[in-house]
Design an enzyme around this catalytic site. Sequence first.
Site, short mmCIF file in Angstrom:
data_model
loop_
_atom_site.label_atom_id
_atom_site.label_comp_id
_atom_site.label_asym_id
_atom_site.label_seq_id
_atom_site.Cartn_x
_atom_site.Cartn_y
_atom_site.Cartn_z
N ASP A 1 0.82 -1.28 -0.07
CA ASP A 1 -0.07 0.14 0.12
C ASP A 1 0.85 1.30 0.02
O ASP A 1 1.01 2.18 0.94
CB ASP A 1 -0.94 -0.01 1.15
N GLU B 1 -11.14 -2.17 -3.36
CA GLU B 1 -10.66 -1.45 -2.20
C GLU B 1 -9.41 -0.37 -2.82
O GLU B 1 -9.02 -0.41 -4.00
CB GLU B 1 -10.08 -2.14 -1.22
#
EC number: 3.2.1.99
Length: 283
Positions: A12, A177
């Site tokens: 991420d 997401e």
Amino acid sequence: MACSGVCNNAHDPALIRRDDGTYYRFSTGAKISIHSAPSITGPWTYKGAAIPSGSSIDLTGKDDLWAPDVTKVGDTYYLYYSVSSFGSQNSAIGVATSTNLDSWTDHGSTGITSKAGKNYNAIDGALYWDGSKFVMSFGSFWGDIFSVNMANPPLKVLSGAASTNIAYKPDGSHAQEGAFIALNGNYHYLFFFCRPMLRLRYQQASRGGFVDKAGKKCTEGGGTTVLESHGWVYGPGGQGVYYDPSLGPVLYYHYVDTRIGYADGQKKFGINKIDFSSGWPVV
């Protein structure tokens, strides 16, 4: 583009460049890991944790922070992060600030929170300036991806603001997401991760909602693929777009090198130039 130095521990990623030309990369794990480099490709060096004492948000996961996003507003850097635990909706998006990208002051929750029964999970926050106001995109699974207006400066949700669903996959486990919105020309582009590929959705401002290349609404499962698993590159995601002063727009992301392993700490940092000239981004 090839990465050098410490190119793992990049789950991420969030990317930004300081005024002196130093690049900073923030990532999930170790209370938000910080790496820096003299160029976007490296060599990357580990610098420590952004929030070494953990978050002041009193939820499970406050010492294992996820999914950073970093933005400069005026002279201040804002670092957003998620506090949660796997599979739980007991989640919140927090924020810390810095003037130098090295030391951070935690401010706790932005006011974006969730618990069981909500139609979203309050993780994966990413700040966006839409030309007139700050907007935070967020969400993962459940009702997928939402946005909400933020105050200025963007430490908290704007008083009275309600969240809006901007992308939803109606079938299966709703596995979407990691939303990130970027502006290019007259279009707002919503990038998000749909396992195991990275997909794109976009909005023309006059249309009032995100649609894919075929015109299908993103709240009805629409989405156009930009980058997907190929060869030994598996599951590119956790992405963002950065406008580099030398390279122009680049897409950055994490991915699994199947020749190495699938653990979070083994996730690699990927960078590709991205071309918007046709109206649709191409890497």
